[in-house]
Write a protein that holds these residues in place. Sequence first.
Motif, PDB file in Angstrom:
ATOM      1  N   CYS A  40       0.854  -1.188   0.000  1.00  0.00           N
ATOM      2  CA  CYS A  40       0.000   0.000   0.000  1.00  0.00           C
ATOM      3  C   CYS A  40       0.889   1.237   0.000  1.00  0.00           C
ATOM      4  CB  CYS A  40      -0.881   0.047   1.254  1.00  0.00           C
ATOM      5  SG  CYS A  40      -2.129  -1.250   1.295  1.00  0.00           S
ATOM      6  N   GLY A  42       0.123   3.905   1.818  1.00  0.00           N
ATOM      7  CA  GLY A  42       0.075   4.440   3.185  1.00  0.00           C
ATOM      8  C   GLY A  42      -0.795   3.517   4.008  1.00  0.00           C
ATOM      9  N   CYS A  44      -3.913   2.986   6.447  1.00  0.00           N
ATOM     10  CA  CYS A  44      -5.147   3.510   7.039  1.00  0.00           C
ATOM     11  C   CYS A  44      -5.192   3.028   8.485  1.00  0.00           C
ATOM     12  CB  CYS A  44      -6.351   3.004   6.271  1.00  0.00           C
ATOM     13  SG  CYS A  44      -6.208   3.224   4.484  1.00  0.00           S
ATOM     14  N   TYR A  46      -7.480   2.143  10.576  1.00  0.00           N
ATOM     15  CA  TYR A  46      -8.382   1.058  11.000  1.00  0.00           C
ATOM     16  C   TYR A  46      -7.933  -0.290  10.444  1.00  0.00           C
ATOM     17  CZ  TYR A  46      -9.863   1.694   6.230  1.00  0.00           C
ATOM     18  OH  TYR A  46      -9.847   1.814   4.861  1.00  0.00           O
ATOM     19  N   CYS A  47      -6.932  -0.288   9.569  1.00  0.00           N
ATOM     20  CA  CYS A  47      -6.643  -1.459   8.734  1.00  0.00           C
ATOM     21  C   CYS A  47      -6.062  -2.629   9.527  1.00  0.00           C
ATOM     22  CB  CYS A  47      -5.686  -1.056   7.628  1.00  0.00           C
ATOM     23  SG  CYS A  47      -5.188  -2.455   6.602  1.00  0.00           S
ATOM     24  N   THR A  93      -3.193  -3.429  -1.641  1.00  0.00           N
ATOM     25  CA  THR A  93      -3.823  -2.656  -2.705  1.00  0.00           C
ATOM     26  C   THR A  93      -3.387  -3.211  -4.058  1.00  0.00           C
ATOM     27  OG1 THR A  93      -3.726  -0.679  -1.293  1.00  0.00           O
ATOM     28  CG2 THR A  93      -4.152  -0.319  -3.613  1.00  0.00           C
ATOM     29  N   HIS A 426     -11.135  -6.720   2.600  1.00  0.00           N
ATOM     30  CA  HIS A 426     -12.123  -5.775   2.121  1.00  0.00           C
ATOM     31  C   HIS A 426     -11.513  -5.029   0.963  1.00  0.00           C
ATOM     32  CE1 HIS A 426      -9.709  -2.683   3.994  1.00  0.00           C
ATOM     33  NE2 HIS A 426      -9.632  -3.459   5.035  1.00  0.00           N
ATOM     34  N   ASP A 428      -9.865  -2.196  -1.068  1.00  0.00           N
ATOM     35  CA  ASP A 428      -8.872  -1.260  -0.575  1.00  0.00           C
ATOM     36  C   ASP A 428      -9.220   0.151  -0.965  1.00  0.00           C
ATOM     37  OD1 ASP A 428      -6.988  -3.369   0.397  1.00  0.00           O
ATOM     38  OD2 ASP A 428      -7.505  -3.982  -1.600  1.00  0.00           O
TER      39      ASP A 428
HETATM   40  S1  SF4 Z   1      -7.269  -0.332   4.271  1.00  0.00           S
HETATM   41 FE1  SF4 Z   1      -6.579  -1.025   2.268  1.00  0.00          FE
HETATM   42  S2  SF4 Z   1      -5.430   0.766   1.467  1.00  0.00           S
HETATM   43 FE2  SF4 Z   1      -5.643   1.109   3.677  1.00  0.00          FE
HETATM   44  S3  SF4 Z   1      -3.747   0.241   4.551  1.00  0.00           S
HETATM   45 FE3  SF4 Z   1      -5.309  -1.379   4.616  1.00  0.00          FE
HETATM   46  S4  SF4 Z   1      -5.007  -2.566   2.751  1.00  0.00           S
HETATM   47 FE4  SF4 Z   1      -3.936  -0.592   2.493  1.00  0.00          FE
END
Ligand code: SF4
Length: 428
Positions: A40, A42, A44, A46-47, A93, A426, A428
């Motif tokens: 990715c 960056g 997120c 909550y990831c 991603t 989920h 991305d």
């Molecule tokens: S939610 Fe998706 S885009 Fe964001 S860090 Fe996690 S895998 Fe990467």
Amino acid sequence: MVYTPGRAGDYGAEDYAQDLAIIAQRPSETLSLYVHIPFCAGRCLYCGCNTTVTHDSARMDAYLDALDREMAMVAERIDGNRDVLQVHLAGGTPNYLSEAQLTRLTEMLERRFHIVAETERSIECDPRRSSAGQLELLHALGFRSIGFGVQDLDPDVQRAIGRVQSEELIRDVYWMAREIGFDSIGFDLIYGLPQQTAATFDRTVDTVLELAPDRVACFGYARQTLSGPHQHAIDVHELPGNAEREQLFRNAVSAFGQAGYAWIGLDTFTLETDDLALAQGEGRLHRNCIGYTATPSAHIAGLGAGAVGELRGTCVQNQLNLDDWRHDVDARRMPVARGRRLSALDRRRRDAISHLICNLELPQKMADGCLDDEYRRLAAHAGDGLVEAWPQGLRVTEAGRFFLRELCTEHDADFHWDRARWHFSHSD
Ligand code: SF4
């Protein structure tokens, strides 16, 4: 929520190789592929996905080199000549790969496996990494189903989760995908995020409904016990309380219902004409590590670091750490981190829970002889109005839909139905 055992057994690389060889002897059994791209731009906040932040395209090239070697190992053991039912790209991603890398990945899959015109190809995308050119390429490469990680459109919520993507961007990407002609466009939303209120999430849902995607997954955010350092950056005081969280989901269910969407399983909403809605109505919906499906596959081979698969009734996960995974692949060893062969009873439990989640009913014959106590406990929920008798067994009521996860735990001996336990998949 994926049907994976909570306890990992002593299943290892040799077991996996043997299972692939056994499957090779059964050419009529269907195969699907789950490919994990663990990169990715960056993180997120909550990831909970297995991913690495990098800006080094050469690192992704090197990953594809190793992935090709892993594909070769799997294909030569499993008999890569059988038609592949589904290919699903997730991450991380997947669309963080360059156009050349996406093309190369598709060519690798087509060279190693028998991917045909009927193979369903789906991909999870980050709208911030999408462009018209990339979406056109994905469509030209045969992808017809695309999912975008939207999560929430409110700017304050987006700042609180470290993922800023404007509503305008989401609209633009959506209409690009529509005009290009993807058959199915999905959005992921998350409720229970910091700064979310019923009013802000209602607005997000209303905006999503204006666009009318084919499918929307509406997951609940839950801080994991073993959360990463990035998740600690979320201020717990900004999280909605339990009652508010429940209200967010109830409002979403109501809005999707009024807009004519069918409520699928735990947390997904689709247009009434969608395959999943039709399959649920006919009692033939299934769920596996790729998600809900109307066309279940006998086997799913996971490819890439942290990829999850299901082979011969065994849930298996690849090495999560990139170096460990690459080390195994370079040593020509199946890169298995853990797995557990399900016993006959485990499989009966898995099938009962899967049927309950997907089709909202449990035929008594699925419990007969080995899950009788569990069936009785489930039947006792008729007293609180969550299930009702139906000629073949038990059926979940409208009130019970909001407690589906809890109802499933009546059949949960040593399984964990926490989707976050092995992976958190989920768009991305
Ligand atoms: S939610 Fe998706 S885009 Fe964001 S860090 Fe996690 S895998 Fe990467």
